[in-house]
Design a protein around this motif. Structure first.
Motif, mmCIF file in Angstrom:
data_model
loop_
_atom_site.group_PDB
_atom_site.id
_atom_site.type_symbol
_atom_site.label_atom_id
_atom_site.label_comp_id
_atom_site.label_asym_id
_atom_site.label_seq_id
_atom_site.Cartn_x
_atom_site.Cartn_y
_atom_site.Cartn_z
ATOM 1 N N SER A 85 0.821 -1.201 0.000
ATOM 2 C CA SER A 85 0.000 0.000 0.000
ATOM 3 C C SER A 85 0.859 1.257 0.000
ATOM 4 N N ASN A 86 0.400 2.250 -0.743
ATOM 5 C CA ASN A 86 1.055 3.551 -0.733
ATOM 6 C C ASN A 86 0.213 4.527 0.080
ATOM 7 N N ASN A 87 0.537 5.761 -0.010
ATOM 8 C CA ASN A 87 -0.186 6.774 0.757
ATOM 9 C C ASN A 87 -1.151 7.566 -0.110
ATOM 10 N N GLU A 88 -1.612 6.945 -1.216
ATOM 11 C CA GLU A 88 -2.517 7.653 -2.113
ATOM 12 C C GLU A 88 -3.887 7.840 -1.453
ATOM 13 N N PRO A 89 -4.483 9.025 -1.590
ATOM 14 C CA PRO A 89 -5.792 9.260 -0.966
ATOM 15 C C PRO A 89 -6.904 8.484 -1.664
ATOM 16 N N TRP A 90 -7.982 8.267 -0.952
ATOM 17 C CA TRP A 90 -9.187 7.709 -1.538
ATOM 18 C C TRP A 90 -10.380 8.455 -0.975
ATOM 19 N N GLY A 91 -11.514 8.370 -1.663
ATOM 20 C CA GLY A 91 -12.659 9.160 -1.265
ATOM 21 C C GLY A 91 -13.966 8.401 -1.268
#
Length: 686
Positions: free
Chosen positions: A113-119
């Motif tokens: 997992s990376n630190n990419e945002p999700w919504g």
């Protein structure tokens, strides 16, 4: 691009997208109705894994069957029902539809997992399916009036993995075997239970920063969800930010009635630029205690505003009877139908009392000034402090072009003031899935989305909370605990974004700003500087106003109504990218050796409570609009008048605010006590 240009472009390129939120004025049963509490359950489709949720469910939920009329590559997406973790009730589920931003971004393993945002996106209602937001506002599929589909180039999943969720239980395609939720606290608990299972299916979501976004009654949902999140020792997700658009954060008096005069100043066309009528509204505003003065920093707390009902016996009972549906944030359908009934009832009553003088519907100069003639230093007995009702009725009676067809009242769009089209383009929730199949109930569509077969999808209905005697929401509005929520948000580094469309009449930005100024966050009450920093879209056009302090942001979107992503999709896209998912510091107050500075500067012309709307009002039938602009002399006279009027009232309001703030602390504590007692009484059966 102005609204007319935008609509003409839509008409020529992809058809006209309606500027309504949840339903048109005539609603087929498939969309608007009263959902029941009859048992419903997810359908078991071939290949459903056994046992607990896990990444093995990804292949089951993936949408692999083609969707009719979708002629482009949607990218990978997943849909279906996931349980909310009510013990012994696996059929209590929420329906979701998820789209990834890039290939593989949603299904990456937890250890990679990376630190990419999700919504997450939530519509409101209560009782509105979030699939309406997906298909009309910010999702990858949009509709034309002929039911065909086109690709939305401003879909929010182009910026992050995004999930649209039907909730609470029983909304849209969410299922329930225990009935509707008791209250907002149970809604929040269910939502966290759903997330616990969702992250088992998509493990990377557990640690990636979550951004919960929504509009309208989601302004109640999201704070209660956040409140539940803060109460958990080990929450299932990593909440980073919440963003509420045109939301019901305040109570009904604050979000709907109090901002009326500011709405009129934004669009004085609503009263035909009539200065005498405006004076009536200003007097009533003062008598109702609605003339609150925003100061930076805020000088004391505002008292909790309460609705003051009409005293006229011909009016009061009707307003009382409709109050529950009005304060649960009615849809366009509900409000306009209620307004129609009230106005026609008033016409009959006036005719009975004054058969020779039906003043309100004699469209001449004397009738037009009916409101101003009633000014006598007391709260108007017909309207009480329901000033929003007074504004709507006045526009429909006397202000062109809204007054063109009073009896149909189809031309007043509460969500988008300058839209007086009558009728509007026939797009409504019933057509949502016409672009998928010729028949909404076609099992091919259900199977593709793994939707339940135990119930019909209802786009919007009047949600009935099972924890109250009358089905209304038994909980207090979030403003009663917002300071406590803000304290927890500061401690947990969760940011808060409040945004508004400048053309929304139902929940105008003024109410949201009052709530912000009455809330303590980062140890200080409200913003210390007035919002006055411009922000721009990707083409360099002025898009509105932004202000940011201590992890709180306020964003006003020019040219947008209640449905920001529908009416200004490009601006909404930039807003999401820069101020929700990103960390654009435009409008941010920072300290310097010479004192506080605002990144991007402060524009003196924007330092006020009103961002003027557009001059032209659109009218006509469907896509054959015309634009009406009042004579330039009328506008010039108004501008000269309002410059003096607002300067005088601001000085008076400052003195009043200081006097009110002395008692506001006691009043607010009493209001909170009343709210707690009321919530308790809702649970006591008659």
């Amino acid at each position: 691009m102005n609204k007319l240009g935008r609509r003409r472009a839509h008409a020529s390129r992809q058809g006209l997208v309606a500027s309504i939120a949840f339903a048109a004025l005539v609603l087929p049963p498939i969309v608007s109705g009263q959902a029941t509490t009859e048992n419903s359950w997810p359908h078991v489709y071939p290949g459903m894994p056994s046992g607990d949720y896990s990444p093995a469910w990804q292949s089951y939920f993936e949408v692999t069957e083609p969707l009719p009329n979708v002629t482009w590559d949607l990218g990978r997406n997943w849909a279906g029902n996931i349980a909310v973790n009510r013990e012994g009730h696996p059929n209590d589920t929420l329906f979701f539809w998820a789209f990834e931003a890039t290939n593989g971004s949603l299904t990456v393993p937890a250890n990679e997992s990376n630190n990419e945002p999700w919504g997450i996106w939530l519509n409101g209602g209560p009782g509105a399916s979030s699939l309406l937001g997906l298909l009309y506002e910010n999702g990858p599929i949009h509709l034309r009036p002929d039911f065909s589909a086109y690709e939305n180039n401003y879909s929010w999943n182009r910026l992050a993995d995004y999930i649209w969720i039907d909730q609470p239980l029983g909304t849209g395609w969410s299922t329930t075997e225990t009935g509707f939720v008791l209250d907002e606290d149970q809604m929040g608990s269910d939502f966290m239970g759903f997330l616990e299972n969702l992250v088992k299916v998509f493990p990377s979501l557990k640690t990636r920063p979550l951004h919960i976004t929504g509009e309208s009654y989601a302004g109640t949902y999201i704070p209660y969800i956040t409140k539940t999140y803060f109460s958990m020792a080990d929450p299932p997700v990593n909440l980073a930010k919440i963003a509420i658009g045109d939301g019901t954060v305040g109570n009904a008096a604050t979000f709907e009635q109090m901002p009326t005069t500011t709405t009129i100043e934004t669009y004085p066309q609503l009263i035909g630029y009539d200065t005498a009528v405006f004076e009536w509204f200003k007097e009533q505003e003062h008598l109702c205690g609605y003339d609150l003065n925003l100061t930076y920093p805020q000088d004391g707390h505002f008292p909790t505003l309460q609705l003051v009902y009409p005293t006229d016996p011909d009016r009061a009972a009707n307003v009382y009877a409709s109050h529950r549906t009005r304060t649960t944030i009615m849809t366009k359908t509900g409000l306009v139908n209620t307004a129609r009934q009230q106005a026609l009832r008033r016409e009959d009553q006036l005719e009975r009392r004054h058969p020779a003088d039906r003043r309100l519907h004699v469209h001449d100069a004397s009738a037009k000034r009916d409101l101003s003639e009633r000014t006598n230093g007391t709260i108007d007995p017909w309207y009480g402090c329901f000033l929003y009702d007074a504004m709507v009725e006045y526009a429909l009676n006397f202000s062109f072009p809204w007054s063109m067809d009073f009896h149909s009242m189809n031309g007043f769009d509460i969500y988008d003031i300058p839209d007086a089209l009558n009728p509007e383009t026939p797009l409504d929730g019933a057509l949502c899935f016409k672009m998928l199949t010729a028949n909404f109930s076609d099992n091919r569509t259900r199977a593709a989305l793994h939707a339940p077969t135990s119930k019909e999808w209802i786009g919007e209905f009047g949600y009935t909370f099972s924890g109250s005697k009358d089905g209304s929401d038994p909980n207090c509005r979030p403003m009663t605990f917002l300071t406590e929520l803000a304290t927890n948000a500061t401690a947990r580094n969760v940011s808060v974004v409040i945004y508004s469309g400048n053309d929304d009449s139902l929940i105008p930005h003024r109410g949201s700003e009052v709530v912000i100024q009455n809330t303590t966050f980062g140890g200080i009450q409200g913003f210390t500087r007035p919002p006055s920093t411009p922000w721009y879209d990707d083409a360099g056009n002025f898009a509105g106003i932004v202000h940011q302090e201590r992890n709180w942001s306020f964003v006003l979107v020019k040219g947008a109504g209640h449905l920001v992503a529908d009416q200004q999709p490009g601006s909404a896209f930039v807003f999401l990218r820069e101020f929700v998912l990103g960390n654009n510091d435009t409008g941010l107050v920072v300290n310097s050796t010479s004192g506080p500075l605002v990144v991007g500067g402060e524009n003196s012309s924007l330092v006020n409570d009103v961002l003027p709307g557009q001059s032209g009002i659109f009218y006509g039938s469907g896509a054959t609009q015309s634009t009406y602009t009042f004579p330039s002399a009328t506008i010039a006279n108004w501008e000269s008048f309002i410059a003096t009027a607002t300067a005088t009232t601001t000085a008076a309001s400052t003195a009043m605010t200081k006097a009110q703030s002395a008692n506001a602390g006691v009043a607010n504590r009493l209001s909170l006590l009343v709210c707690v007692v009321s919530a308790f009484l809702h649970l006591i059966p008659l």
